[in-house]
Design a protein around this motif. Structure first.
Motif, mmCIF file in Angstrom:
data_model
loop_
_atom_site.group_PDB
_atom_site.id
_atom_site.type_symbol
_atom_site.label_atom_id
_atom_site.label_comp_id
_atom_site.label_asym_id
_atom_site.label_seq_id
_atom_site.Cartn_x
_atom_site.Cartn_y
_atom_site.Cartn_z
ATOM 1 N N HIS A 1 0.990 -1.101 -0.056
ATOM 2 C CA HIS A 1 -0.005 0.048 -0.093
ATOM 3 C C HIS A 1 1.057 1.385 0.065
ATOM 4 C CE1 HIS A 1 -3.037 -2.883 1.242
ATOM 5 N NE2 HIS A 1 -3.944 -2.059 0.821
ATOM 6 N N LEU A 2 1.925 1.290 0.599
ATOM 7 C CA LEU A 2 2.876 2.477 0.743
ATOM 8 C C LEU A 2 4.136 2.186 0.008
ATOM 9 C CD1 LEU A 2 2.097 3.148 4.658
ATOM 10 C CD2 LEU A 2 0.857 4.134 2.614
ATOM 11 N N GLY A 3 4.416 1.424 -0.696
ATOM 12 C CA GLY A 3 5.776 0.953 -1.222
ATOM 13 C C GLY A 3 6.187 2.198 -1.923
ATOM 14 N N PRO A 4 5.575 2.784 -2.860
ATOM 15 C CA PRO A 4 6.043 3.827 -3.704
ATOM 16 C C PRO A 4 6.511 4.839 -2.894
ATOM 17 C CG PRO A 4 4.123 2.981 -4.741
ATOM 18 C CD PRO A 4 4.188 2.387 -3.309
ATOM 19 N N ILE A 5 5.957 5.361 -1.855
ATOM 20 C CA ILE A 5 6.166 6.415 -0.902
ATOM 21 C C ILE A 5 7.579 5.985 -0.044
ATOM 22 C CG2 ILE A 5 5.411 7.889 1.034
ATOM 23 C CD1 ILE A 5 2.533 7.350 0.077
ATOM 24 N N LEU A 6 7.573 4.854 0.527
ATOM 25 C CA LEU A 6 8.802 4.281 1.306
ATOM 26 C C LEU A 6 10.099 4.206 0.500
ATOM 27 C CD1 LEU A 6 6.770 1.516 3.212
ATOM 28 C CD2 LEU A 6 7.318 4.037 3.896
ATOM 29 N N GLN A 7 9.910 4.130 -0.930
ATOM 30 C CA GLN A 7 11.124 4.333 -1.749
ATOM 31 C C GLN A 7 11.844 5.699 -1.784
ATOM 32 O OE1 GLN A 7 10.270 2.241 -5.318
ATOM 33 N NE2 GLN A 7 9.634 0.283 -4.410
ATOM 34 N N LEU A 8 10.938 6.690 -1.402
ATOM 35 C CA LEU A 8 11.563 8.138 -1.626
ATOM 36 C C LEU A 8 12.874 8.329 -0.727
ATOM 37 C CD1 LEU A 8 8.104 9.961 -2.114
ATOM 38 C CD2 LEU A 8 9.701 9.236 -4.055
ATOM 39 N N GLU A 9 13.517 9.470 -0.974
ATOM 40 C CA GLU A 9 14.537 10.070 0.014
ATOM 41 C C GLU A 9 13.590 10.092 1.344
ATOM 42 O OE1 GLU A 9 17.698 10.061 -0.423
ATOM 43 O OE2 GLU A 9 17.322 9.164 -2.323
ATOM 44 N N LYS A 10 14.656 10.284 2.245
ATOM 45 C CA LYS A 10 14.002 10.482 3.622
ATOM 46 C C LYS A 10 12.941 11.783 3.873
ATOM 47 C CE LYS A 10 15.389 10.690 8.588
ATOM 48 N NZ LYS A 10 16.372 11.090 9.515
ATOM 49 N N GLU A 11 13.308 12.937 3.506
ATOM 50 C CA GLU A 11 12.554 14.161 3.793
ATOM 51 C C GLU A 11 11.307 14.023 2.836
ATOM 52 O OE1 GLU A 11 11.327 17.387 5.397
ATOM 53 O OE2 GLU A 11 12.855 16.045 6.113
ATOM 54 N N ALA A 12 11.552 13.697 1.560
ATOM 55 C CA ALA A 12 10.343 13.664 0.849
ATOM 56 C C ALA A 12 9.276 12.228 1.232
ATOM 57 C CB ALA A 12 10.669 13.041 -0.537
ATOM 58 N N ARG A 13 9.735 11.232 1.664
ATOM 59 C CA ARG A 13 9.102 10.433 2.201
ATOM 60 C C ARG A 13 8.223 10.829 3.653
ATOM 61 N NH1 ARG A 13 12.963 6.602 3.360
ATOM 62 N NH2 ARG A 13 13.198 7.203 5.535
ATOM 63 N N ARG A 14 9.161 11.607 4.464
ATOM 64 C CA ARG A 14 8.590 11.976 5.553
ATOM 65 C C ARG A 14 7.236 12.854 5.587
ATOM 66 N NH1 ARG A 14 7.849 16.505 8.444
ATOM 67 N NH2 ARG A 14 9.399 17.610 7.066
ATOM 68 N N GLN A 15 7.343 13.875 4.441
ATOM 69 C CA GLN A 15 6.489 14.893 4.057
ATOM 70 C C GLN A 15 5.135 14.323 3.608
ATOM 71 O OE1 GLN A 15 8.080 17.970 1.706
ATOM 72 N NE2 GLN A 15 9.162 18.967 2.921
ATOM 73 N N LEU A 16 5.345 13.341 2.634
ATOM 74 C CA LEU A 16 4.117 12.665 1.971
ATOM 75 C C LEU A 16 3.433 11.602 2.946
ATOM 76 C CD1 LEU A 16 5.448 11.796 -1.638
ATOM 77 C CD2 LEU A 16 4.264 13.770 -1.008
ATOM 78 N N LEU A 17 4.094 10.915 3.861
ATOM 79 C CA LEU A 17 3.429 10.044 4.893
ATOM 80 C C LEU A 17 2.744 11.123 5.653
ATOM 81 C CD1 LEU A 17 6.190 7.223 5.414
ATOM 82 C CD2 LEU A 17 3.997 7.171 4.354
ATOM 83 N N GLU A 18 3.402 11.952 6.147
ATOM 84 C CA GLU A 18 2.716 12.939 7.187
ATOM 85 C C GLU A 18 1.460 13.759 6.673
ATOM 86 O OE1 GLU A 18 4.496 16.406 9.984
ATOM 87 O OE2 GLU A 18 4.548 16.827 7.827
ATOM 88 N N THR A 19 1.654 13.985 5.370
ATOM 89 C CA THR A 19 0.246 14.623 4.404
ATOM 90 C C THR A 19 -0.769 13.544 4.503
ATOM 91 O OG1 THR A 19 1.963 16.275 3.386
ATOM 92 C CG2 THR A 19 -0.391 15.847 2.605
ATOM 93 N N LEU A 20 -0.242 12.527 3.980
ATOM 94 C CA LEU A 20 -1.140 11.294 3.514
ATOM 95 C C LEU A 20 -2.041 10.992 4.986
ATOM 96 C CD1 LEU A 20 -2.697 9.184 1.996
ATOM 97 C CD2 LEU A 20 -0.794 7.738 2.544
ATOM 98 N N ASP A 21 -1.597 10.937 6.163
ATOM 99 C CA ASP A 21 -1.982 10.517 7.394
ATOM 100 C C ASP A 21 -2.795 11.600 7.780
ATOM 101 O OD1 ASP A 21 -2.120 8.858 9.559
ATOM 102 O OD2 ASP A 21 -0.616 10.324 10.969
#
Length: 559
Positions: A474-494
Motif C-alpha cells: 500500500h505504501l511501497g512507492p512512498i517508502l522508496q523516496l528519499e527520507k525528507e520527501a518520504r516524511r512529508q508525504l507520509l505525514e500529509t497522507l496521514d
C-alpha cells in the motif's frame, strides 16, 4: 486582632506624642497600625489602605463642610487606623462636625496643638513597625526550628496542630484527602465551628481554588474572620491543607510563615506515613503474584486474597506502568530512585481518589496495578474504575513530567473484568497496549486496550513478514523516496485521512500553505492513486499507515 500589630494606643505612648491629645474616637484606640503617611487631598480613598495612620496639616478643613466630612468618611470606610492633625500651620482648630463624626464611628483623631516635624513621626512609627515585624519573623523562625524537632519525635499531625495553636493562639485545622480531618482545639457544635467542620478540601481542589497548588488560600467565614489555608504537597500532589482562623488579611500575612512551616512538617509526616504503609503493604500484598502464577484456585479464594466479601459482584482493572530513563552514567541510580517512589505515589493517589487496589513491582521499570471495585454490578463498577484510573494516571503522569527529569512514565490498561481470575488475561492486554504505546507515541502516555481499535488486530498478527508485505503493497512507492520527501508525504497522507479528505483542514493542521498541500496531494496521487476514490482503498491505506507506525516505532513525521 493580631497580637503583634502595633495599635493606636501604643502610638500615643511614644515620646514624640507627649504633646498630643486624643480629640475624638477613644473607642478606637485598639485599632491596628500598619503604616503611616501624609494625605492632604479630599479624595483620599485610592491612596488609603486598611490600618494606615494618616498625617495631615488640615488643609482639607478649609473646604466646605461636606468636603470635610467626606475626607473623614473615606478614611473610615477604608478602615484607616486613625488621623493625626497638626494645628498652627494650615488651621488653628478642628471643626466640631469632624470630631462628632469621628466620635460616632470610634475613629481616633489625634491633635498636636503646635506644629511638629512629620518626618520625625513617620521615622519613629516606621521603625517601630519594622522592628515588630522583624521580631515576628524571628518568632516564626524559632517556631519552625521547634517544629522540625517535633517531627523527629512524633508521627502524628495532631502534635503539629497543638504546637501551631500554642504559638498563635488561633484555631487550627487540618483537612486531608487521605485521612480523617483534624482540629485543635476540637470543634464544638456552634454555627461558626460547624462551618469549619463542614469544609470539603476535594471541592476546593476540583474548583481550582489552590491555583498551582503551592500558594496559600484565604477564605472568608460567614460569621466573621477568615480561614488561611496552606496546601500540603507530596510528589507534586495536593494531599491535605493546614489552616488557621485569622481576623483579616493583615494577620494572615503575619501568620503565613507559621503556616508554611506547619505545612512542610505535615508533608514530611504524611510522606513518612505513606512510606511506612507501602513497606507494610509490599510485605503483605500477594494478590497479583498469586493470580499471575495461577495459585488462586477459585474466584472465592481470589476475593479472599483481595480482602473482598464472598459472593460479591464488581470489577477489576489491570494497569501496567513503565519507567524509562534517558541514557547517562547515572541512569541506573535515577531509575532505582524513581522505582522506589512510584509505588508510594500510586498508593497515595489511590487513597486520595478513594480507590482500592493491589500493587506489585515486577522490576525497577515495570509496576503492576490491579484496581478493584465491589458492589453495584459490573457495568457500574467498570465505569467507576475507568474514571478513577484516568484520574490516578493523570496525576502520576503530571508528577513524572514535573519531577522526574530525564525519566518518562508510560501507562496502559487492559479491559475491565468481572472475575479476578481473569486478571492474567487483562494484564496481557495491558502489555499489548503498552507495547503499542511505545511504538506509536502519538497515542499518548496512557492508553487503554479497549480504545486502540485496529491496533489490537495489527499487534496480534504474529507474522511480521506478512505485515511488512502489507505495508509495502500500500505504501511501497512512498517508502522508496528519499527520507525528507518520504516524511512529508507520509505525514500529509496521514493527516489527510484523519481530516476525512478535507484539504482546508489538512493544510491548517499541518501549518502549510494550500498550494503546498495541492502539490503534495498531486504527488501522492501519482504514487498510490486517489486515497478517497474507493472506500476499501482508503481503509487499506489507514491500516497500512497504522501498521507502518507499529513496525517503525514512530509516526510518519518522525521518520
Amino acid at each position: 486582632m493580631n497580637v503583634t500589630d502595633l495599635q493606636v494606643r501604643d502610638i500615643l505612648q511614644r515620646p514624640l506624642f507627649a504633646g498630643a491629645r486624643l480629640a475624638a474616637g477613644s473607642r478606637g484606640i485598639g485599632r491596628p497600625v500598619g503604616w503611616v503617611h501624609v494625605i492632604e487631598i479630599v479624595r483620599n480613598a485610592p491612596f488609603v489602605r486598611p490600618h494606615d495612620l494618616i498625617l495631615t496639616t488640615g488643609l482639607w478643613l478649609k473646604q466646605p463642610v461636606q468636603d470635610r466630612l467626606d475626607y473623614v468618611r473615606q478614611l473610615i470606610v477604608q478602615e484607616a487606623a486613625g488621623l493625626i492633625l497638626e494645628l498652627g500651620t494650615s488651621i488653628d482648630e478642628v471643626a466640631v462636625e469632624v470630631l462628632d463624626l469621628a466620635e460616632e464611628h470610634g475613629f481616633p483623631v489625634i491633635v498636636f496643638d503646635r506644629p511638629v516635624r512629620f518626618s520625625d513621626i513617620t521615622q519613629d512609627i516606621h521603625g517601630l513597625i519594622l522592628g515588630r515585624r522583624r521580631a515576628s519573623q524571628d518568632q516564626a523562625d524559632r517556631f519552625a526550628r521547634r517544629l522540625q524537632q517535633l517531627t523527629l519525635q512524633h508521627s502524628d499531625i495532631a502534635a503539629v496542630l497543638r504546637l501551631l495553636h500554642a504559638d498563635t493562639g488561633r484555631q487550627t485545622v487540618f483537612y486531608s484527602l487521605l485521612e480523617p480531618d483534624r482540629h485543635h482545639p476540637p470543634l464544638a457544635a456552634e454555627p461558626g465551628q460547624r462551618e469549619l467542620a463542614g469544609l470539603e478540601l476535594r471541592e476546593l481542589e476540583l474548583a481550582g481554588r489552590f491555583g498551582d497548588g503551592r500558594a496559600p488560600l484565604l477564605l472568608p467565614l460567614e460569621l466573621g474572620g477568615q480561614l488561611l489555608l496552606r496546601p500540603v504537597l507530596g510528589y507534586g500532589q495536593l494531599l491535605a491543607a493546614v489552616g488557621l482562623v485569622v481576623e483579616d488579611s493583615e494577620e494572615a500575612e503575619l501568620r503565613s510563615p507559621y503556616l508554611e512551616a506547619a505545612a512542610s512538617a505535615a508533608a514530611a509526616l504524611t510522606l513518612r506515613t505513606q512510606f511506612g504503609r507501602e513497606h507494610e503493604a509490599r510485605r503483605q500484598d500477594r494478590l497479583i503474584p498469586e493470580l499471575m502464577e495461577g495459585k488462586a484456585r477459585s474466584e472465592e479464594q481470589a476475593r479472599s486474597l483481595a480482602g473482598l466479601a464472598a459472593g460479591g459482584a464488581g470489577a477489576a482493572l489491570a494497569l501496567l506502568l513503565e519507567l524509562e530513563a534517558d541514557d547517562g552514567e547515572d541512569r541506573g541510580d535515577r531509575l532505582e530512585g524513581a522505582a522506589r517512589d512510584l509505588p508510594v505515589l500510586l498508593r497515595t493517589l489511590l487513597r486520595k481518589h478513594g480507590l482500592r487496589g493491589s500493587l506489585h513491582a515486577e522490576s525497577a521499570s515495570l509496576t503492576r496495578l490491579l484496581l478493584l471495585a465491589d458492589g453495584g454490578g459490573f457495568p457500574a463498577a467498570e465505569q467507576r474504575l475507568l474514571g478513577g484510573a484516568r484520574r490516578v494516571l493523570e496525576d502520576a503522569l503530571r508528577y513524572a513530567g514535573e519531577q522526574l527529569g530525564g525519566m518518562r512514565l508510560r501507562a496502559a490498561g487492559g479491559k475491565a473484568r468481572a472475575a479476578l481470575l481473569d486478571a492474567p488475561a487483562a494484564f496481557r492486554e495491558a502489555g499489548e497496549a503498552l507495547e503499542i504505546a511505545r511504538r506509536v507515541p502519538e497515542l499518548g502516555a496512557a492508553v487503554f486496550y479497549h480504545e486502540l481499535g485496529a491496533y489490537q488486530l495489527l499487534q496480534a498478527i504474529p507474522d511480521t513478514q506478512l505485515l511488512g508485505g502489507y505495508v509495502q503493497d500500500h505504501l511501497g512507492p512512498i517508502l522508496q523516496l528519499e527520507k525528507e520527501a518520504r516524511r512529508q508525504l507520509l505525514e500529509t497522507l496521514d493527516m489527510y485521512l484523519k481530516c476525512f479528505g478535507s484539504k482546508h483542514e489538512t493544510a491548517r493542521r499541518l501549518f502549510i500553505h494550500r498550494q503546498t498541500l495541492y502539490n503534495r496531494m498531486e504527488r501522492l496521487t501519482e504514487l498510490i492513486g486517489d486515497p478517497f476514490r474507493e472506500p476499501h482503498k482508503r481503509i487499506g491505506l489507514e491500516m497500512a499507515l497504522m501498521a507502518y507506525k507499529l513496525r517503525s516505532g514512530a509516526g510518519p513525521s518522525a521518520r
